[in-house]
Design a protein around this motif. Sequence first.
Motif, mmCIF file in Angstrom:
data_model
loop_
_atom_site.group_PDB
_atom_site.id
_atom_site.type_symbol
_atom_site.label_atom_id
_atom_site.label_comp_id
_atom_site.label_asym_id
_atom_site.label_seq_id
_atom_site.Cartn_x
_atom_site.Cartn_y
_atom_site.Cartn_z
ATOM 1 N N ARG A 1 0.779 -0.994 -0.136
ATOM 2 C CA ARG A 1 0.095 0.035 0.258
ATOM 3 C C ARG A 1 0.934 1.175 -0.130
ATOM 4 N NH1 ARG A 1 -5.067 1.956 2.207
ATOM 5 N NH2 ARG A 1 -5.478 3.647 1.053
ATOM 6 N N SER A 2 0.752 2.183 -1.066
ATOM 7 C CA SER A 2 1.577 3.285 -1.221
ATOM 8 C C SER A 2 0.692 4.621 -1.494
ATOM 9 C CB SER A 2 2.534 3.162 -2.081
ATOM 10 O OG SER A 2 3.144 4.606 -2.446
ATOM 11 N N GLN A 3 0.512 5.317 -0.319
ATOM 12 C CA GLN A 3 -0.681 6.631 -0.677
ATOM 13 C C GLN A 3 0.250 7.471 -1.692
ATOM 14 O OE1 GLN A 3 -0.807 8.200 3.209
ATOM 15 N NE2 GLN A 3 -2.678 6.919 3.760
ATOM 16 N N GLU B 1 -2.937 8.655 -18.196
ATOM 17 C CA GLU B 1 -2.554 7.479 -18.974
ATOM 18 C C GLU B 1 -1.892 6.639 -18.132
ATOM 19 O OE1 GLU B 1 -2.913 8.697 -23.598
ATOM 20 O OE2 GLU B 1 -0.938 8.144 -22.694
ATOM 21 N N TYR B 2 -1.791 5.378 -18.094
ATOM 22 C CA TYR B 2 -1.177 4.377 -17.595
ATOM 23 C C TYR B 2 -0.315 3.370 -18.554
ATOM 24 C CZ TYR B 2 0.300 -0.170 -15.632
ATOM 25 O OH TYR B 2 0.934 -1.166 -15.219
ATOM 26 N N LEU B 3 0.924 3.456 -18.873
ATOM 27 C CA LEU B 3 1.400 2.514 -19.480
ATOM 28 C C LEU B 3 1.776 1.342 -19.188
ATOM 29 C CD1 LEU B 3 4.365 5.130 -20.886
ATOM 30 C CD2 LEU B 3 2.117 5.059 -21.769
ATOM 31 N N THR B 4 1.431 0.325 -19.700
ATOM 32 C CA THR B 4 1.835 -1.123 -19.215
ATOM 33 C C THR B 4 3.335 -1.420 -19.521
ATOM 34 O OG1 THR B 4 1.207 -2.025 -21.607
ATOM 35 C CG2 THR B 4 -0.351 -1.987 -19.976
ATOM 36 N N PRO B 5 3.813 -2.303 -18.622
ATOM 37 C CA PRO B 5 5.229 -2.711 -18.775
ATOM 38 C C PRO B 5 5.578 -3.288 -20.239
ATOM 39 C CG PRO B 5 4.222 -3.665 -16.950
ATOM 40 C CD PRO B 5 3.087 -3.206 -17.780
ATOM 41 N N GLN C 1 0.578 -5.585 -8.706
ATOM 42 C CA GLN C 1 0.046 -5.243 -10.062
ATOM 43 C C GLN C 1 -1.480 -5.370 -9.978
ATOM 44 O OE1 GLN C 1 1.774 -3.971 -13.040
ATOM 45 N NE2 GLN C 1 -0.329 -3.423 -13.232
ATOM 46 N N ARG C 2 -2.087 -6.131 -9.375
ATOM 47 C CA ARG C 2 -3.436 -6.248 -9.267
ATOM 48 C C ARG C 2 -4.052 -4.988 -8.463
ATOM 49 N NH1 ARG C 2 -2.745 -12.116 -8.581
ATOM 50 N NH2 ARG C 2 -2.343 -11.923 -6.229
ATOM 51 N N LYS C 3 -3.200 -4.471 -7.310
ATOM 52 C CA LYS C 3 -3.740 -3.150 -6.774
ATOM 53 C C LYS C 3 -3.707 -1.941 -7.664
ATOM 54 C CE LYS C 3 -4.285 -4.035 -2.202
ATOM 55 N NZ LYS C 3 -3.422 -3.667 -1.196
ATOM 56 N N LEU C 4 -2.505 -2.130 -8.352
ATOM 57 C CA LEU C 4 -2.528 -0.849 -9.538
ATOM 58 C C LEU C 4 -3.654 -0.952 -10.460
ATOM 59 C CD1 LEU C 4 1.226 -0.899 -10.303
ATOM 60 C CD2 LEU C 4 0.140 0.696 -8.814
ATOM 61 N N ASP C 5 -4.017 -2.480 -10.907
ATOM 62 C CA ASP C 5 -5.268 -2.458 -11.894
ATOM 63 C C ASP C 5 -6.300 -1.970 -11.416
ATOM 64 O OD1 ASP C 5 -3.245 -3.500 -13.884
ATOM 65 O OD2 ASP C 5 -3.677 -5.755 -13.398
ATOM 66 N N GLY D 1 -0.233 15.804 -18.994
ATOM 67 C CA GLY D 1 0.285 16.688 -17.761
ATOM 68 C C GLY D 1 0.935 15.458 -16.862
ATOM 69 N N SER D 2 0.299 14.444 -16.666
ATOM 70 C CA SER D 2 0.880 13.227 -15.797
ATOM 71 C C SER D 2 0.515 11.882 -16.520
ATOM 72 C CB SER D 2 0.214 13.366 -14.517
ATOM 73 O OG SER D 2 0.597 12.325 -13.627
ATOM 74 N N THR D 3 1.670 11.279 -16.507
ATOM 75 C CA THR D 3 1.537 9.499 -16.993
ATOM 76 C C THR D 3 2.165 8.732 -15.910
ATOM 77 O OG1 THR D 3 1.628 10.528 -19.090
ATOM 78 C CG2 THR D 3 1.768 8.119 -19.221
ATOM 79 N N PHE D 4 1.565 7.845 -15.857
ATOM 80 C CA PHE D 4 2.229 6.628 -14.960
ATOM 81 C C PHE D 4 2.471 5.406 -15.500
ATOM 82 C CE2 PHE D 4 2.241 3.562 -11.432
ATOM 83 C CZ PHE D 4 2.513 4.293 -10.386
#
Length: 336
Positions: A77-79, A90-94, A180-184, A304-307
């Motif tokens: 868990r990371s706030q 957007e989220y870029l997959t690995p 990865q499940r948490k991120l999803d 502006g922000s991508t993860f």
Amino acid sequence: MLKRVLPALCLALPALSALAQTEAPPAAADAEAGAVPEQILVVGQKPGPGLWKVSKDGHVLWVFGTYSPLPHKMEWRSQQVESILAQSQEYLTPPGAHASVGFFGGLALLPNLIGLKKNPDGATLKDVLPADVYARWLPLKAKYLGDDDGIERERPIFAAETLFSAGLKKAGLSKGYEVQRKLDDIIKQHKIKVVKTSIELPLEDPSKMLKEFKQSQLADTACFSKTLERLEGDIDAMRVRANAWAKGDLEAIQKLSYPDQETECGDAMRGAEFTKTRPGFQNVKERMQAAWLGAAEKALAANGSTFATLRLADILKPDGYLAALKAKGYTVESPD
């Protein structure tokens, strides 16, 4: 089984799917690996490492470094990660590579999957491995797999995969898929656009490819031997690295080197005869990196922000993904 084995045959990937992400960053000398400072795996809620920041002209790409194996009972868990990901466009997959045969194509391949993991001509591990390597295998097999005689007829690369997974489980480690499940879940909750960065490998005749694989030999003794080496002497260090990732202590991870079986296992597949005659299976690692970098630059220009998520190894090595972005003029900042 098709979903497990076919991607392995497309390998041209950096490593076997079951061994993916076990690679650690380039490490310091082994002198510091001799003293293992802790044995007990952390449990409970842990944040993992901070985020790398790639920026240019006010646009930011946040990169989270994933790692495996991790403590089995750890809850990630990371706030910071949750907050930044939730605000990204957007989220870029690995990076990755995949091949698709479709549902009916998969059904047609099922008969060819029988015996796929076996050595050609009914050979056993004792037949195909050097005597000294096979002698090292026997006590590890007894320790982690018990009386599983069926595995003796599998190719070394598949036997190594099974043994390594069993070793991780006994050591209280897992592949770390929970992160990865948490991120999803966060991505789905905030309806963030997902940009797939993987490349597709052509499968003009997958049935023929499977037949060729079953008949071909693999130069996978080095992969097998390196896997044994990790289980013989690296379990404690793997536990320390798992703890270090959970605590966000990247320095501790980098201080511990280890036998790199991923490179050997990936090379065994990439150099196999059944891939050499297929142009679409050449230079896969380079194509994967180029595809991810292209997606990253496009996202940096538009958002502006991508993860994004990358393996720590791909982040930290001198010729890694973030080093490539830095060489292109982007500012790259490491976590505090």
